[in-house]
Design an enzyme around this catalytic site. Structure first.
Site, mmCIF file in Angstrom:
data_model
loop_
_atom_site.group_PDB
_atom_site.id
_atom_site.type_symbol
_atom_site.label_atom_id
_atom_site.label_comp_id
_atom_site.label_asym_id
_atom_site.label_seq_id
_atom_site.Cartn_x
_atom_site.Cartn_y
_atom_site.Cartn_z
ATOM 1 C CD GLU A 53 -1.170 -2.340 2.167
ATOM 2 O OE1 GLU A 53 -1.923 -3.052 2.851
ATOM 3 O OE2 GLU A 53 0.072 -2.496 2.123
ATOM 4 C CG ASP A 201 19.889 -39.491 -4.449
ATOM 5 O OD1 ASP A 201 20.329 -40.537 -4.974
ATOM 6 O OD2 ASP A 201 18.680 -39.265 -4.268
ATOM 7 N N GLY A 293 13.248 -38.748 1.035
ATOM 8 C CA GLY A 293 12.581 -39.711 0.158
ATOM 9 C C GLY A 293 11.290 -40.319 0.681
ATOM 10 C CB THR A 296 11.463 -38.363 4.996
ATOM 11 O OG1 THR A 296 12.692 -38.928 5.461
ATOM 12 C CG2 THR A 296 11.226 -37.042 5.706
#
Length: 372
Positions: A53, A201, A293, A296
């Protein structure tokens, strides 16, 4: 009413420009209109900057007397890092304010509207309210539940597999889908994975926007000291672990130089995802992009703690009983308790599909879940 919808939708588009930058504040856009002509517009760019605003009012060289202000969220009436917007609105000479949603913050909700009306300003609320709420779904969850908003992202084959029977997971989806998946990290405060994902990974979990936190759920402190997640000392890294991990004093001392260690109660049944979320919220994490993954993510679904899904589906069939499914955890025992997904959106991303939606739970949340 048609013009109200048109101008409010403009505020939504403006507000969305602050996506990923305004936390813990909401995304807000503002448009000032007189006699059907837009005089000015603004949006909240990042936390600590001027509100939408004020941004719009500051851009006007002349006066705004008799104009209408459109804003997607009720203007603030309290001091934060910036002054209350409502006082500036009242003093500006604006005659009407159209608001999509009231502020869910109990300290503000309805008070600004009351103050403006007392000052003689006409105020309308509740127009495109569902759209306005969805725009600020993170902020509404924060204010109403005092918990982070949780979005789960996963990529899997047509038959629901994330890993082949031989243990391969890269890459299931194409480059376009992977790129979009990384871009989505920008929308949230933190990216979260379980320790199994780290060990398998070694992800970096990088986002385009800086300042994103990285969370690893690691009950037994198995994270390697040379993990990519720990290499950049500028990152905010949180390792959620159990009290038993304190016995690993040497490793703990090394990790404390690279990350914040957060001890969470852990029993035979594992962590309570809700307890995890409460701790993270106290640490300033307002939203989480959970990349799994399977175990979880499944645990968070079991606990009814997932607010949104991003499921990328590749046109592949992997098969095999040993191939890891997209979700682990306990799951539901009866079909009547299956989690429904509402407000589905499906779009093609390269050769893959992206499904977005909002889980609707029927079964009561488990207090604690396995496999975190």
């Amino acid at each position: 009413m048609q013009n109200d919808h048109l101008f409010l939708k403009k505020t939504f588009k403006l507000a969305a420009k602050g996506s990923g930058l305004t936390s813990p504040n909401p995304m807000v856009g503002a448009v000032i209109v007189r006699k059907g002509r837009v005089l000015s517009s603004g949006f909240h760019r990042k936390a600590g900057s001027v509100h939408a605003e004020i941004d719009a009012l500051n851009k006007i060289k002349g006066n705004v007397r008799g104009a209408t202000l459109y804003v997607n969220l009720e203007p603030c009436c309290i001091w934060g890092r910036t002054p209350p917007c409502v006082d500036r609105i009242i003093s500006s000479g604006i005659k009407k304010v159209v608001i999509s949603t009231l502020d869910p913050n109990p300290a503000v909700r309805g008070r600004s509207v009351k103050k403006m009306r007392s000052a003689g300003i006409s105020v309308e609320t509740g127009i495109l309210a569902e759209e306005g709420r969805r725009l600020n779904e993170v902020f509404f969850k924060n204010m109403e539940k005092k918990l982070p908003f949780v979005a789960v992202k996963s990529a899997f084959s047509l038959d629901g597999k994330t890993v082949t029977a031989g243990g391969q997971s890269q890459w299931i989806t194409g480059e376009s889908a992977r790129g979009l998946g990384r871009t989505l990290r920008d929308k949230y405060d933190a990216v979260c994975v379980g320790i199994c994902t780290v060990l398998k990974d070694d992800p970096g979990l990088e986002a385009s926007l800086g300042g994103k936190a990285k969370i690893i759920i690691d009950p037994h402190l198995k994270i390697p000291l040379k993990s990519r997640l720990l290499k950049n000392s500028e990152n905010r890294v949180f390792i959620l672990t159990s009290a038993a991990s304190r016995a690993k004093k040497n490793k703990l001392a090394c990790l404390e130089k690279q990350a914040k260690i957060v001890v969470v109660p852990y029993g035979r049944s594992g962590f309570s995802p809700e307890t995890v979320l409460k701790r993270l919220y106290k640490l300033g994490i307002c939203s989480i992009y959970l990349e799994g993954g399977a175990y979880t993510s499944g645990a968070f679904f079991d606990a009814c703690c997932v607010d949104k899904i991003y499921f990328f589906i590749a046109p592949l069939i992997l098969g095999g009983t040993r191939a890891l499914p997209v979700l682990g955890g306990k799951g539901v025992k009866q079909m009547k308790d299956a989690v429904e997904v509402a407000d589905l959106k499906v779009k093609k991303v390269g050769p893959d599909l992206l499904i977005e939606g909002y889980p609707r739970y029927k079964a009561p949340a488990a207090q604690k879940v396995d496999s975190l």
